[in-house]
Design an enzyme around this catalytic site. Structure first.
Site, mmCIF file in Angstrom:
data_model
loop_
_atom_site.group_PDB
_atom_site.id
_atom_site.type_symbol
_atom_site.label_atom_id
_atom_site.label_comp_id
_atom_site.label_asym_id
_atom_site.label_seq_id
_atom_site.Cartn_x
_atom_site.Cartn_y
_atom_site.Cartn_z
ATOM 1 N N CYS A 142 -10.377 -4.890 0.285
ATOM 2 C CA CYS A 142 -11.538 -4.002 0.327
ATOM 3 C C CYS A 142 -12.419 -4.281 -0.898
ATOM 4 C CB CYS A 142 -11.091 -2.541 0.353
ATOM 5 S SG CYS A 142 -10.444 -1.944 -1.225
ATOM 6 N N CYS A 145 -10.834 -3.471 -4.290
ATOM 7 C CA CYS A 145 -9.826 -4.448 -4.742
ATOM 8 C C CYS A 145 -10.482 -5.757 -5.170
ATOM 9 C CB CYS A 145 -8.788 -4.692 -3.643
ATOM 10 S SG CYS A 145 -7.701 -3.268 -3.391
ATOM 11 N N GLU A 161 -3.069 -4.579 -3.035
ATOM 12 C CA GLU A 161 -3.591 -5.485 -4.062
ATOM 13 C C GLU A 161 -3.634 -4.793 -5.423
ATOM 14 O OE1 GLU A 161 -4.787 -4.845 -1.068
ATOM 15 O OE2 GLU A 161 -6.093 -6.435 -0.320
ATOM 16 N N ASN A 188 0.843 -1.194 0.000
ATOM 17 C CA ASN A 188 0.000 0.000 0.000
ATOM 18 C C ASN A 188 0.877 1.243 0.000
ATOM 19 O OD1 ASN A 188 0.607 -0.830 2.686
ATOM 20 N ND2 ASN A 188 -1.060 0.389 3.515
ATOM 21 N N ILE A 189 0.396 2.255 -0.697
ATOM 22 C CA ILE A 189 1.126 3.513 -0.843
ATOM 23 C C ILE A 189 0.161 4.643 -0.486
ATOM 24 C CG2 ILE A 189 2.433 5.004 -2.397
ATOM 25 C CD1 ILE A 189 2.954 2.500 -4.151
ATOM 26 N N GLU A 190 0.400 5.264 0.665
ATOM 27 C CA GLU A 190 -0.488 6.331 1.119
ATOM 28 C C GLU A 190 0.052 7.690 0.701
ATOM 29 O OE1 GLU A 190 -0.985 5.568 5.315
ATOM 30 O OE2 GLU A 190 -2.254 3.821 4.904
ATOM 31 N N CYS A 237 -4.302 0.647 -2.259
ATOM 32 C CA CYS A 237 -4.072 -0.625 -1.573
ATOM 33 C C CYS A 237 -2.993 -1.453 -2.269
ATOM 34 C CB CYS A 237 -5.357 -1.457 -1.574
ATOM 35 S SG CYS A 237 -6.710 -0.744 -0.656
HETATM 36 N N1 THU Z 1 -5.150 -1.623 2.676
HETATM 37 C C1 THU Z 1 -4.579 -2.430 1.738
HETATM 38 O O1 THU Z 1 -3.540 -2.102 1.172
HETATM 39 N N2 THU Z 1 -5.192 -3.602 1.465
HETATM 40 C C2 THU Z 1 -6.262 -4.104 2.129
HETATM 41 O O2 THU Z 1 -6.686 -5.210 1.853
HETATM 42 C C3 THU Z 1 -6.909 -3.307 3.186
HETATM 43 C C4 THU Z 1 -6.402 -1.922 3.354
HETATM 44 C C5 THU Z 1 -4.464 -0.385 3.024
HETATM 45 C C6 THU Z 1 -5.085 0.894 2.532
HETATM 46 C C7 THU Z 1 -4.525 1.886 3.540
HETATM 47 O O3 THU Z 1 -3.239 2.301 3.111
HETATM 48 C C8 THU Z 1 -4.362 1.087 4.809
HETATM 49 O O4 THU Z 1 -4.381 -0.266 4.432
HETATM 50 C C9 THU Z 1 -5.437 1.347 5.862
HETATM 51 O O5 THU Z 1 -6.700 1.238 5.303
#
Ligand code: THU
Length: 135
Positions: A87, A90, A56, A43-45, A54
């Site tokens: 989610c 995804c 995925e 994941n890259i925020e 996310c």
């Molecule tokens: N996130 C994912 O990368 N994959 C998931 O299956 C659930 C949530 C990430 C998104 C965000 O960066 C962090 O988790 C919190 O929601």
């Protein structure tokens, strides 16, 4: 074929690259494509929160942009006792590139893992078939 445990290990490694300073929730994903290649993602925020993406989808974008169109299985790893599922967004993305029996393997850092068929995770999917039925 690449074993589930190997795919989980690759997702764990990918998770280490997560950029998650806002949620502190790091996720890794690894995809086995039908041509045998593996693609990983984390994941890259972003400080503009809604731009975050996310693990995925990062892995899916990498796969598709490299010409892999069919996902055999995808492992998702997070550090949670209850295994972290993809989610809804995804799930839809996985469905778009799913084969007949695409598997979604959820795992955590304690060695717990559980496998789902993508159909269990998205029972009533919207897909290209509906676009053919436009009236
Ligand atoms: N996130 C994912 O990368 N994959 C998931 O299956 C659930 C949530 C990430 C998104 C965000 O960066 C962090 O988790 C919190 O929601």
């Amino acid at each position: 074929m690449l074993k589930d445990e190997e795919l989980i290990e690759l997702a764990m490694e990918a998770r280490r690259a997560a950029h998650a300073p806002y949620s502190n929730f790091s996720v890794g994903a690894a995809i086995l494509a039908s041509d045998g290649r593996v693609f990983t993602g984390c994941n890259i925020e972003n400080s503009t929160y809604s731009l975050s993406i996310c693990a995925e989808r990062v892995a899916i974008f990498k796969a598709v942009s490299e010409g892999a169109r069919e996902l055999v299985k995808i492992a998702v790893v997070a550090d949670t006792e209850n295994l972290t599922p993809p989610c809804g967004c995804c799930r839809q993305m996985i469905w778009e590139f799913a084969g007949n029996d695409t598997e979604v393997i959820l795992a955590n850092l304690n060695g717990d893992a559980h496998k789902f068929d993508i159909r269990e995770l998205i029972p009533q999917p919207f897909d290209a078939r509906f676009l053919e039925g436009v009236r």
